[in-house]
Design a protein around this motif. Structure first.
Motif, PDB file in Angstrom:
ATOM      1  N   SER A   6       0.848  -0.703  -0.169  1.00 61.83           N
ATOM      2  CA  SER A   6       0.172   0.117  -0.192  1.00 61.83           C
ATOM      3  C   SER A   6       0.960   1.356  -0.334  1.00 61.83           C
ATOM      4  O   SER A   6       2.030   1.228   0.646  1.00 61.83           O
ATOM      5  CB  SER A   6      -1.038  -0.141   1.068  1.00 61.83           C
ATOM      6  OG  SER A   6      -1.873   1.469   1.022  1.00 61.83           O
ATOM      7  N   GLY A   8      -0.683   4.564  -1.382  1.00 59.98           N
ATOM      8  CA  GLY A   8      -1.197   6.237  -0.943  1.00 59.98           C
ATOM      9  C   GLY A   8      -1.028   7.427  -1.350  1.00 59.98           C
ATOM     10  O   GLY A   8      -0.305   6.957  -2.353  1.00 59.98           O
ATOM     11  N   GLU A   9      -0.765   8.686  -0.240  1.00 57.98           N
ATOM     12  CA  GLU A   9      -0.003   9.351  -0.447  1.00 57.98           C
ATOM     13  C   GLU A   9      -0.572  10.065  -2.042  1.00 57.98           C
ATOM     14  O   GLU A   9      -1.394  10.341  -2.434  1.00 57.98           O
ATOM     15  CB  GLU A   9       0.932  10.045   0.372  1.00 57.98           C
ATOM     16  CG  GLU A   9       0.623  11.333   0.286  1.00 57.98           C
ATOM     17  CD  GLU A   9       1.514  11.936   1.842  1.00 57.98           C
ATOM     18  OE1 GLU A   9       3.010  12.246   1.627  1.00 57.98           O
ATOM     19  OE2 GLU A   9       1.280  11.211   2.467  1.00 57.98           O
ATOM     20  N   PRO A  14      -5.226   6.116   0.652  1.00 59.90           N
ATOM     21  CA  PRO A  14      -4.843   5.862   1.021  1.00 59.90           C
ATOM     22  C   PRO A  14      -5.361   4.396   0.751  1.00 59.90           C
ATOM     23  O   PRO A  14      -6.356   4.090   0.339  1.00 59.90           O
ATOM     24  CB  PRO A  14      -5.616   5.786   2.514  1.00 59.90           C
ATOM     25  CG  PRO A  14      -5.603   6.955   2.553  1.00 59.90           C
ATOM     26  CD  PRO A  14      -5.710   7.423   0.884  1.00 59.90           C
ATOM     27  N   ASP A  62       1.600   4.487   3.386  1.00 59.27           N
ATOM     28  CA  ASP A  62       0.459   5.454   3.393  1.00 59.27           C
ATOM     29  C   ASP A  62       0.713   6.685   4.294  1.00 59.27           C
ATOM     30  O   ASP A  62       1.181   7.723   3.440  1.00 59.27           O
ATOM     31  CB  ASP A  62      -0.794   5.127   3.781  1.00 59.27           C
ATOM     32  CG  ASP A  62      -1.126   3.893   2.803  1.00 59.27           C
ATOM     33  OD1 ASP A  62      -1.157   3.638   1.817  1.00 59.27           O
ATOM     34  OD2 ASP A  62      -2.612   3.438   3.272  1.00 59.27           O
TER      35      ASP A  62
END
Length: 121
Positions: A6, A8-9, A14, A62
């Motif tokens: 994962s 995200g950002e 996320p 994330d």
């Protein structure tokens, strides 16, 4: 079972990331994990906590800070470069290595799209 790295950002919401088979996931995250040093355990724990402490099928970048994010990136890249000659790379069927490396390159590409990614010279 599908496993997730994962991000995200900067590369999405996320939970966005790269989903791979359990075997490819293990190659990427375990080879990367081995490169963390003793004084970097805080970053390691933050990233690997869902996998190690919660028994989830993902690791999470994330919400890690810029330092931890780029530390993971640099170790992930180095682990990818070393993989074909590594102990684990030696037990993977040779015909699978190009596919593993392709997925690994995609994981790195997603990291470079994140706003926390920094190049260091």
């Amino acid at each position: 079972m599908a496993m997730l790295i994962s991000v995200g950002e900067g590369s999405g919401p996320p939970g966005a990331g790269w989903s791979v088979s359990e075997g490819v996931f293990d190659c990427i995250v375990e080879a990367t994990r081995k490169l963390f040093k003793d004084d970097e355990v805080c970053c390691l724990n933050e990233i690997y906590s869902p996998l190690d402490d919660q028994g989830q099928n993902f690791i999470v970048l994330d919400y890690v800070d810029v330092r931890c994010f780029n530390l993971f990136y640099s170790y992930c890249k180095r682990a990818m470069e070393d993989f074909p000659r590594s102990e684990r790379g030696g037990v993977v069927p040779e015909s699978h290595i190009p596919g593993i490396l392709w997925n690994w390159a995609e994981v790195l590409r997603l990291r470079r799209e994140d706003s926390r990614y920094r190049t260091f010279k």
